[in-house]
Design a protein around this motif. Sequence first.
Motif, PDB file in Angstrom:
ATOM      1  N   ALA A   1      20.550  59.669 -63.191  1.00  0.00           N
ATOM      2  CA  ALA A   1      20.203  60.500 -64.358  1.00  0.00           C
ATOM      3  C   ALA A   1      21.135  61.715 -64.437  1.00  0.00           C
ATOM      4  O   ALA A   1      21.542  62.135 -65.526  1.00  0.00           O
ATOM      5  N   ILE A   2      21.500  62.246 -63.277  1.00  0.00           N
ATOM      6  CA  ILE A   2      22.387  63.419 -63.239  1.00  0.00           C
ATOM      7  C   ILE A   2      23.789  63.052 -63.733  1.00  0.00           C
ATOM      8  O   ILE A   2      24.380  63.768 -64.542  1.00  0.00           O
ATOM      9  N   LEU A   3      24.304  61.918 -63.252  1.00  0.00           N
ATOM     10  CA  LEU A   3      25.664  61.529 -63.655  1.00  0.00           C
ATOM     11  C   LEU A   3      25.742  61.349 -65.163  1.00  0.00           C
ATOM     12  O   LEU A   3      26.703  61.792 -65.802  1.00  0.00           O
TER      13      LEU A   3
ATOM     14  N   GLU B   1      19.315  60.425 -71.927  1.00  0.00           N
ATOM     15  CA  GLU B   1      18.330  59.336 -72.107  1.00  0.00           C
ATOM     16  C   GLU B   1      17.733  58.901 -70.765  1.00  0.00           C
ATOM     17  O   GLU B   1      16.566  58.527 -70.690  1.00  0.00           O
ATOM     18  N   GLU B   2      18.535  58.932 -69.711  1.00  0.00           N
ATOM     19  CA  GLU B   2      18.027  58.470 -68.419  1.00  0.00           C
ATOM     20  C   GLU B   2      17.014  59.480 -67.849  1.00  0.00           C
ATOM     21  O   GLU B   2      16.027  59.085 -67.233  1.00  0.00           O
ATOM     22  N   VAL B   3      17.244  60.766 -68.084  1.00  0.00           N
ATOM     23  CA  VAL B   3      16.240  61.760 -67.695  1.00  0.00           C
ATOM     24  C   VAL B   3      14.943  61.456 -68.432  1.00  0.00           C
ATOM     25  O   VAL B   3      13.848  61.446 -67.837  1.00  0.00           O
ATOM     26  N   ALA B   4      15.054  61.164 -69.720  1.00  0.00           N
ATOM     27  CA  ALA B   4      13.861  60.896 -70.536  1.00  0.00           C
ATOM     28  C   ALA B   4      13.152  59.628 -70.051  1.00  0.00           C
ATOM     29  O   ALA B   4      11.920  59.584 -69.977  1.00  0.00           O
ATOM     30  N   ARG B   5      13.935  58.617 -69.695  1.00  0.00           N
ATOM     31  CA  ARG B   5      13.316  57.375 -69.211  1.00  0.00           C
ATOM     32  C   ARG B   5      12.573  57.621 -67.891  1.00  0.00           C
ATOM     33  O   ARG B   5      11.436  57.178 -67.707  1.00  0.00           O
ATOM     34  N   LEU B   6      13.208  58.345 -66.985  1.00  0.00           N
ATOM     35  CA  LEU B   6      12.548  58.619 -65.699  1.00  0.00           C
ATOM     36  C   LEU B   6      11.312  59.491 -65.898  1.00  0.00           C
ATOM     37  O   LEU B   6      10.301  59.319 -65.215  1.00  0.00           O
TER      38      LEU B   6
END
Length: 506
Positions: free
Chosen positions: A456-458, A466-471
């Motif tokens: 999510a950081i990368l 979007e990956e922060v939101a998914r997690l």
Amino acid sequence: MRYQNTYTNLDTRLYHRQPPTPLDNPRVGHFNTQVAEQLGWNDDDDLMTRWVEILGGHYVPAEFAPLSMAYAGHQFGQWAGQLGDGRGLLMAQVLDNNDQLQDLHLKGSGLTPYSRMGDGRAVLRSTIREYLCGHALNQLNIPASNALGFVVSDTPVRRERMEAGAALMRVADSHIRLGHVEWIASFAPDLLAEFTDYMLDTYYSECRDSDQPVLAFLQSVVERTARMIADWQLIGFAHGVMNTDNLSITGSTLDFGPFGFMERFNPAWINNHSDHTGRYAYQNQPAIGHWNLNVWLSHFMRLTQDGVTRDSLAECLAVYEPTFMQHYQQGLCAKLGLPHQSESLKLAFEFLTLLEDNLLDYTNSFRALLALVAPEDCPYEQQLLDTLVLELGDNANNEIGTNADTNISTDAQQVWQAWREEYLAQISLLDKAAVIVSLQSNNPVYILRNDMAQRAILAAEQGQFEEVARLYELLASPYTVQDRAIELDTTAPARNARQQPISCSS
Ligand code: AMP
Ligand code: MG
């Protein structure tokens, strides 16, 4: 929001009133709608429309009363002297919709009188880790700070490399650390009685009903801390920097730096790259909690009121170990779906030994037990169980079976088979539906694995959130198998890959 800014009523030596220093071009990272609702933030149009400006330090609503706090602490067992909010500000105190007081604390908000050699900033990487971890622990029902949201910016921040400055609006029931009392003891001892009253009335008001309110308060802090650390052990959480300035007086997890969640089970695991001696290794956390409270309690000896003596303080501390043990052992039995009794504990410790000897994944292995109890209803857990059995075979470097019933040829598999039979024998005496509920509600499917946060950081460092939101969505329901999960969310690192320690730089 219902403001209740009471810290500003305390003696002015305890804090410095100041606004945040604006970040350059703050932009949306993620916003926690659940926390906004809890605080009543979402009922205020001004706060909702200008939240990025507020977190970016460009706008301070009139009802806020920003200040940096003084505190001190012991870091890695050594007296560190004055510390304090070097890069964060208490922005406001509010009553949430449970009438519980909550602090809004902006982390990454620029220089304060307590910044020492630091720059007052936080980088995006550590901000995302803190944001996701607070959310994850809250949803796992572990007392912890959470956050309203975070922003990223164009402000450059130098760490090992240049990184983007970010800011997180942390929400915690208190930002008073054990180290606050250490600061007072060293730098303003005349304030101890007043500050003790403040802690008692604000966070432990029920103790006023006791014959000895101060002792009741101190003992409650000991109990809450013991229970919090038992929760950490049960879920496999390693805080990483249990300095006295990072432990809250409310027994709520605070200050996420080089934390981690246990993957392949190794009690001696050290997640903090700077922790050369393993002081804050996972298995040392209960003892460190005791050490920190001992340092803290001794300062109250100055209070001569209310039955506070060396002996009565020792009695408060003596409550730590039985409280921890009771909570930990009960929780461990619940993770097996068993009642809290000696036969269950024997099985639990045998299971932990099996995990340790074979470096099995802590989270997945406990969750796999559902497939033993209810194989027909748990296809996801059946896969976990297959992996567990496969890895037991792998470990002995032998012919392997693909499910629990075949090829019981290796030592590890023999141990497993014997354990499994004993476990199923105990389960057969119980109400199966209740066992299933206990297994499902004490063994998460999803934890925040280091690699999940890293991915999510990368993406976020490339401007993709979007990956922060998914997690965030995934970790909102950690006990439920979800379609939005990808395989990597539940995959343990390779067995020969050491769990990567996390740098303290943040
Ligand atoms: P930590 O190890 O993050 O708990 O921080 C220990 C102390 O260092 C606290 O007083 C922090 O406020 C301070 N600190 C950490 N990072 C910075 C920074 N970048 N700028 C100023 N102070 C900092
Ligand atoms: Mg800290």
